[in-house]
Design a protein around this motif. Structure first.
Motif, PDB file in Angstrom:
ATOM      1  N   LEU A 114     -12.866  -4.665  -7.333  1.00 54.90           N
ATOM      2  CA  LEU A 114     -13.260  -5.053  -8.689  1.00 54.90           C
ATOM      3  C   LEU A 114     -12.045  -5.336  -9.568  1.00 54.90           C
ATOM      4  O   LEU A 114     -12.017  -6.332 -10.299  1.00 54.90           O
ATOM      5  N   LEU A 115     -11.044  -4.469  -9.515  1.00 53.19           N
ATOM      6  CA  LEU A 115      -9.835  -4.705 -10.296  1.00 53.19           C
ATOM      7  C   LEU A 115      -9.155  -6.008  -9.884  1.00 53.19           C
ATOM      8  O   LEU A 115      -8.730  -6.785 -10.741  1.00 53.19           O
ATOM      9  N   ALA A 116      -9.040  -6.237  -8.596  1.00 49.43           N
ATOM     10  CA  ALA A 116      -8.401  -7.458  -8.113  1.00 49.43           C
ATOM     11  C   ALA A 116      -9.197  -8.688  -8.536  1.00 49.43           C
ATOM     12  O   ALA A 116      -8.628  -9.700  -8.949  1.00 49.43           O
ATOM     13  N   LEU A 174      -5.728 -14.593  -4.638  1.00 52.45           N
ATOM     14  CA  LEU A 174      -4.930 -13.377  -4.507  1.00 52.45           C
ATOM     15  C   LEU A 174      -5.770 -12.102  -4.450  1.00 52.45           C
ATOM     16  O   LEU A 174      -5.225 -11.005  -4.392  1.00 52.45           O
ATOM     17  N   VAL A 175      -7.076 -12.245  -4.460  1.00 54.43           N
ATOM     18  CA  VAL A 175      -7.952 -11.063  -4.536  1.00 54.43           C
ATOM     19  C   VAL A 175      -7.765 -10.143  -3.328  1.00 54.43           C
ATOM     20  O   VAL A 175      -7.658  -8.926  -3.488  1.00 54.43           O
ATOM     21  N   ALA A 176      -7.704 -10.675  -2.126  1.00 56.02           N
ATOM     22  CA  ALA A 176      -7.586  -9.824  -0.931  1.00 56.02           C
ATOM     23  C   ALA A 176      -6.278  -9.033  -0.939  1.00 56.02           C
ATOM     24  O   ALA A 176      -6.272  -7.818  -0.700  1.00 56.02           O
ATOM     25  N   ILE A 177      -5.180  -9.706  -1.219  1.00 57.12           N
ATOM     26  CA  ILE A 177      -3.882  -9.024  -1.250  1.00 57.12           C
ATOM     27  C   ILE A 177      -3.834  -8.044  -2.418  1.00 57.12           C
ATOM     28  O   ILE A 177      -3.339  -6.921  -2.286  1.00 57.12           O
ATOM     29  N   GLY A 178      -4.361  -8.476  -3.556  1.00 55.56           N
ATOM     30  CA  GLY A 178      -4.379  -7.598  -4.720  1.00 55.56           C
ATOM     31  C   GLY A 178      -5.227  -6.366  -4.490  1.00 55.56           C
ATOM     32  O   GLY A 178      -4.864  -5.259  -4.902  1.00 55.56           O
ATOM     33  N   LEU A 232      -5.830  -4.916  -1.659  1.00 55.21           N
ATOM     34  CA  LEU A 232      -5.080  -4.044  -0.752  1.00 55.21           C
ATOM     35  C   LEU A 232      -3.988  -3.291  -1.512  1.00 55.21           C
ATOM     36  O   LEU A 232      -3.803  -2.089  -1.320  1.00 55.21           O
ATOM     37  N   ALA A 233      -3.286  -3.994  -2.400  1.00 56.39           N
ATOM     38  CA  ALA A 233      -2.233  -3.351  -3.191  1.00 56.39           C
ATOM     39  C   ALA A 233      -2.825  -2.303  -4.131  1.00 56.39           C
ATOM     40  O   ALA A 233      -2.289  -1.192  -4.250  1.00 56.39           O
ATOM     41  N   PHE A 234      -3.932  -2.636  -4.814  1.00 53.17           N
ATOM     42  CA  PHE A 234      -4.567  -1.669  -5.704  1.00 53.17           C
ATOM     43  C   PHE A 234      -5.045  -0.448  -4.920  1.00 53.17           C
ATOM     44  O   PHE A 234      -4.898   0.687  -5.366  1.00 53.17           O
ATOM     45  N   PHE A 235      -5.629  -0.681  -3.746  1.00 54.20           N
ATOM     46  CA  PHE A 235      -6.123   0.426  -2.919  1.00 54.20           C
ATOM     47  C   PHE A 235      -4.967   1.353  -2.528  1.00 54.20           C
ATOM     48  O   PHE A 235      -5.076   2.576  -2.644  1.00 54.20           O
ATOM     49  N   ALA A 236      -3.874   0.765  -2.069  1.00 46.69           N
ATOM     50  CA  ALA A 236      -2.720   1.572  -1.661  1.00 46.69           C
ATOM     51  C   ALA A 236      -2.178   2.371  -2.847  1.00 46.69           C
ATOM     52  O   ALA A 236      -1.869   3.563  -2.715  1.00 46.69           O
ATOM     53  N   TRP A 237      -2.102   1.725  -4.013  1.00 42.10           N
ATOM     54  CA  TRP A 237      -1.594   2.410  -5.198  1.00 42.10           C
ATOM     55  C   TRP A 237      -2.515   3.564  -5.604  1.00 42.10           C
ATOM     56  O   TRP A 237      -2.046   4.671  -5.884  1.00 42.10           O
ATOM     57  N   LEU A 238      -3.823   3.311  -5.636  1.00 44.11           N
ATOM     58  CA  LEU A 238      -4.778   4.369  -5.992  1.00 44.11           C
ATOM     59  C   LEU A 238      -4.734   5.518  -4.986  1.00 44.11           C
ATOM     60  O   LEU A 238      -4.810   6.690  -5.359  1.00 44.11           O
ATOM     61  N   LEU A 239      -4.622   5.174  -3.720  1.00 45.63           N
ATOM     62  CA  LEU A 239      -4.583   6.200  -2.683  1.00 45.63           C
ATOM     63  C   LEU A 239      -3.320   7.052  -2.793  1.00 45.63           C
ATOM     64  O   LEU A 239      -3.381   8.284  -2.734  1.00 45.63           O
ATOM     65  N   LEU A 240      -2.185   6.413  -2.975  1.00 41.33           N
ATOM     66  CA  LEU A 240      -0.922   7.155  -3.046  1.00 41.33           C
ATOM     67  C   LEU A 240      -0.801   7.988  -4.311  1.00 41.33           C
ATOM     68  O   LEU A 240      -0.328   9.126  -4.261  1.00 41.33           O
ATOM     69  N   THR A 241      -1.208   7.445  -5.444  1.00 40.24           N
ATOM     70  CA  THR A 241      -1.061   8.199  -6.687  1.00 40.24           C
ATOM     71  C   THR A 241      -2.101   9.301  -6.814  1.00 40.24           C
ATOM     72  O   THR A 241      -1.857  10.296  -7.499  1.00 40.24           O
ATOM     73  N   GLY A 242      -3.231   9.145  -6.176  1.00 38.01           N
ATOM     74  CA  GLY A 242      -4.289  10.142  -6.309  1.00 38.01           C
ATOM     75  C   GLY A 242      -4.453  11.055  -5.121  1.00 38.01           C
ATOM     76  O   GLY A 242      -5.345  11.908  -5.123  1.00 38.01           O
TER      77      GLY A 242
END
Length: 95
Positions: A41-43, A51-55, A57-67
């Motif tokens: 949704l954010l992407a 860029l939605v697919a790459i975005g 993936l990047a958002f998912f990785a960021w959310l996973l790592l920070t949380g």
């Protein structure tokens, strides 16, 4: 406070272990599903269509790592709650 009494018919340790694993897996899959949904949704909202697919993936990785510490704590809390509900005794602390 009064000491807790064990459940009248405490389930065998193997059954408790399997229930804890099942609970942990269910909670973890729910967290991952929610993170994927939020990431997509954010992407889709913030990025161009190409860029939605790459975005995502990047958002998912960021959310996973920070949380990660919070997600881990949520899973452990649910597992301990399940164990306490099955045995009638508080789960041993992992501190």
């Amino acid at each position: 406070t009064a000491p807790r009494t064990p459940a009248p018919s405490a389930p065998p340790p193997r059954q408790v272990r399997k229930a804890k694993q099942k609970t942990g897996t269910r909670v973890l899959l729910g967290i991952i599903a929610a993170l994927v949904l939020v990431s997509v949704l954010l992407a889709a909202i913030l990025l161009e269509r190409r860029l939605v697919a790459i975005g995502a993936l990047a958002f998912f990785a960021w959310l996973l790592l920070t949380g990660a510490p919070f997600w881990y704590a949520a899973v452990q809390d649910e597992v301990e709650d399940r164990e306490e509900a099955m045995t009638g005794e508080p789960a041993p602390s992992s501190k």
